[in-house]
Design a protein around this motif. Structure first.
Motif, short mmCIF file in Angstrom:
data_model
loop_
_atom_site.label_atom_id
_atom_site.label_comp_id
_atom_site.label_asym_id
_atom_site.label_seq_id
_atom_site.Cartn_x
_atom_site.Cartn_y
_atom_site.Cartn_z
N GLY A 1 -9.98 -40.98 0.36
CA GLY A 1 -9.82 -40.66 -0.97
C GLY A 1 -8.41 -41.67 -2.00
N LEU A 2 -7.94 -42.16 -0.93
CA LEU A 2 -6.03 -42.56 -1.43
C LEU A 2 -6.26 -43.70 -1.49
N GLY A 3 -7.39 -44.47 -1.60
CA GLY A 3 -7.73 -45.99 -1.94
C GLY A 3 -6.52 -46.63 -0.96
N PHE A 4 -6.19 -48.20 -1.42
CA PHE A 4 -5.47 -48.79 -0.83
C PHE A 4 -4.37 -48.33 0.66
N TYR A 5 -3.64 -46.93 -0.29
CA TYR A 5 -2.52 -46.67 0.36
C TYR A 5 -3.48 -46.23 1.49
N GLY A 6 -4.02 -45.54 1.60
CA GLY A 6 -4.28 -44.69 3.06
C GLY A 6 -4.45 -45.41 3.96
N ALA B 1 -8.86 -59.70 -0.42
CA ALA B 1 -8.39 -60.88 -0.30
C ALA B 1 -6.79 -59.83 -0.19
N GLU B 2 -6.94 -58.47 -1.26
CA GLU B 2 -5.54 -57.89 -1.35
C GLU B 2 -5.10 -57.23 -0.43
N LEU B 3 -6.05 -56.33 -0.38
CA LEU B 3 -6.14 -55.60 1.10
C LEU B 3 -5.34 -55.93 2.30
#
Length: 148
Positions: free
Chosen positions: A129-134, A29-31
């Motif tokens: 490898g950058l988490g959600f920032y990717g 949901a956050e993504l």
């Protein structure tokens, strides 16, 4: 406004619960919220989807190619073996559309079987490898590519 499909493969519906040391504590949901906001900031409409069904994900690639939708894809476990998904993803590129492969973790730094992607060869680019920032970086790349 361009619609971008952000598609996520198996077990990503379990974000926040599944291996939080690898995938973080934020959930799907956050993504979805973040991708939608990032898309708006870039002038894009973002539709986030998740499935544990390989056939459904293949269908989404057909839909994207037919409808002219760029794709941000986290194929998850399908990354390593789904030639059907790779063929369908190839159709997105054949339609002249960006397809960005994203992984929350860095598969190259994990289990041996995770080090090979059958999707990377057909993707426009890969971010790992950058988490959600990717996902944000992938959406920025899509926005830039469709402007060119």
């Amino acid at each position: 406004m361009t619609t971008v499909l952000v598609v996520n493969g198996p077990n990503l519906g379990r974000l926040g619960v599944r291996q939080p040391d690898v995938y973080g504590k934020q959930d799907l949901a956050e993504l979805t919220r973040l991708c939608t906001q990032w898309g708006q900031d870039l002038g894009l409409t973002v539709e986030v989807r998740q499935t544990d069904d390989e056939a459904e994900m293949i269908g989404w690639m057909h839909e994207a190619a037919d409808n002219g939708n760029p794709v941000v894809m986290n194929p998850a476990a399908f990354t390593h073996y789904s030639y059907g998904l790779a063929d369908a993803a190839h159709m997105v590129g054949d339609a002249g559309l960006p397809l960005m492969e994203v992984h929350i973790s860095n598969p190259s730094a994990r289990d041996e079987f995770r080090k090979r992607s059958v999707i990377s060869a057909v993707a426009t680019g890969t971010i790992t490898g950058l988490g959600f920032y990717g996902y944000r970086l992938a959406l920025e790349a899509v926005a830039e590519l469709i402007r060119q």
